[in-house]
Design an enzyme around this catalytic site. Sequence first.
Site, mmCIF file in Angstrom:
data_model
loop_
_atom_site.group_PDB
_atom_site.id
_atom_site.type_symbol
_atom_site.label_atom_id
_atom_site.label_comp_id
_atom_site.label_asym_id
_atom_site.label_seq_id
_atom_site.Cartn_x
_atom_site.Cartn_y
_atom_site.Cartn_z
ATOM 1 N N GLN A 1 -6.501 0.725 6.191
ATOM 2 C CA GLN A 1 -5.989 1.024 4.849
ATOM 3 C C GLN A 1 -5.529 -0.230 4.107
ATOM 4 O OE1 GLN A 1 -3.450 4.930 5.474
ATOM 5 N NE2 GLN A 1 -3.753 3.813 7.364
ATOM 6 N N HIS B 1 -4.640 -0.099 10.117
ATOM 7 C CA HIS B 1 -4.788 -1.217 9.192
ATOM 8 C C HIS B 1 -6.081 -1.201 8.382
ATOM 9 C CE1 HIS B 1 -1.488 -2.480 11.757
ATOM 10 N NE2 HIS B 1 -1.132 -3.274 10.776
ATOM 11 N N ILE C 1 0.845 -1.202 0.000
ATOM 12 C CA ILE C 1 0.000 0.000 0.000
ATOM 13 C C ILE C 1 0.877 1.247 0.000
ATOM 14 C CG2 ILE C 1 -1.965 -1.100 1.150
ATOM 15 C CD1 ILE C 1 -1.082 0.499 3.724
ATOM 16 N N ASP C 2 2.142 1.123 0.442
ATOM 17 C CA ASP C 2 3.011 2.296 0.603
ATOM 18 C C ASP C 2 3.478 2.882 -0.736
ATOM 19 O OD1 ASP C 2 2.794 1.538 3.259
ATOM 20 O OD2 ASP C 2 4.739 0.538 3.296
HETATM 21 O O1 F6P Z 1 4.186 -1.753 4.500
HETATM 22 C C1 F6P Z 1 2.817 -1.758 4.760
HETATM 23 C C2 F6P Z 1 2.515 -1.256 6.137
HETATM 24 O O2 F6P Z 1 1.121 -1.269 6.307
HETATM 25 C C3 F6P Z 1 3.091 0.107 6.465
HETATM 26 O O3 F6P Z 1 2.368 1.163 5.877
HETATM 27 C C4 F6P Z 1 3.055 0.064 7.966
HETATM 28 O O4 F6P Z 1 4.030 0.926 8.502
HETATM 29 C C5 F6P Z 1 3.380 -1.373 8.285
HETATM 30 O O5 F6P Z 1 3.091 -2.118 7.117
HETATM 31 C C6 F6P Z 1 2.611 -1.950 9.445
HETATM 32 O O6 F6P Z 1 3.056 -3.246 9.686
HETATM 33 P P1 F6P Z 1 2.322 -4.267 10.664
HETATM 34 O O7 F6P Z 1 1.192 -4.880 9.919
HETATM 35 O O8 F6P Z 1 3.362 -5.237 11.034
HETATM 36 O O9 F6P Z 1 1.804 -3.466 11.831
#
Ligand code: F6P
Length: 366
Positions: A292, A290, A144-145
């Site tokens: 997103q 999440h 998503i980034d």
């Molecule tokens: O890389 C995708 C992402 O959703 C980032 O935007 C966010 O910083 C990270 O993963 C969150 O990771 P986790 O699901 O381990 O909390």
Amino acid sequence: MSGIKKIGVMTAGGDCPGLNAVIRAVVKTAIQEYGLEVVGIKHGYRGLYLGGDEFVPLCLHDVSGIISRGGTILYSSNKDNLFDYTYVDEHGRQQRGDVSDKGVENLEKAGIDAMVIIGGDGTLTSARDFSRKGVKIIGVPKTIDNDLSSTDTTFGFDTAVATATESIDRLRTTAESHSRIIVVEVMGRYAGFIAIASALAGGADAALIPEIPYDINKVAEAVKANRARGKNFALVVVAEGAKPKDGDIVISKIVENSPDPIRLGGIGEVIAGQLEHLAGLECRATILGHTQRGGTPTANDRILSTRYGAYAVELLMNGKFGNMVTLNGADLGYASLENVIGKNKAVEKDGYWVKAARAVHMCLGD
Ligand code: F6P
């Protein structure tokens, strides 16, 4: 001829809308276009290590109707790097080391000739390393980034922006009703793509992104200037990786065994506290987190995922191993995993996102 008869497909790293659409395209293209067998490997690299029940045959029926489903039918893990893996040995002792040979062995045992690996930078780093060991791999850029290099867009980004934009729209009405500033914290890790895109689409007053360190006084001034012309509320979008000019990012937790153990989060609350004081309006922070990553992919992401998945199989059949599928403009292409890894893309300070934001006098904190 490629000699490929059976391929594996795996999703690893954080999940992302469109993963199922890629899996579907891989399975449909492999079976219908090339007469291949397809095996799904569950739980990312952990499944590759465990073998056995983690390897499941995938047929057309298994992927029917999944194009619109979020998540991944193969599940995922964003912790398991087989080149530096924590496991329990035959004597019940915890060990840490390179267990990648076990992964290769499991592929051979299952008769898998080549792999489609769907993931972001961490996942594709391991894909590159397996590729160096001789495994035939094509990577598909997921996150998503939108921060992977060599490709204009990763699938999942469009959905994340749509979700964030819808949230901003909802927060606008409550901010306006209560004459408040609402700070919306979005994901994106060290890149500000989700923040700047959703701020533009949601008509936010300010967007703070990692690429442009901010001065909180500038944001307060912008809110006050808007108040002076009668606007009694404000929407400030902040990327989780944003940082002040004289400060640092806010870390929410450390996740052991993850390719990037740092988890960002919390900057929204910091900014809300400061703005309430400096801009003289009541302030609330909303962390979208999440949400997103979850839910139904947009039409654009479904189409991009389908194109990526189908092309990944085509590349495998043409022997273009060790590459990642890319999108440049409207055209699909490929780039070597060797060149893609570790070069994360960022929002260009004079690029079109920033230009559009400046054109509508959105405050970027500088
Ligand atoms: O890389 C995708 C992402 O959703 C980032 O935007 C966010 O910083 C990270 O993963 C969150 O990771 P986790 O699901 O381990 O909390």
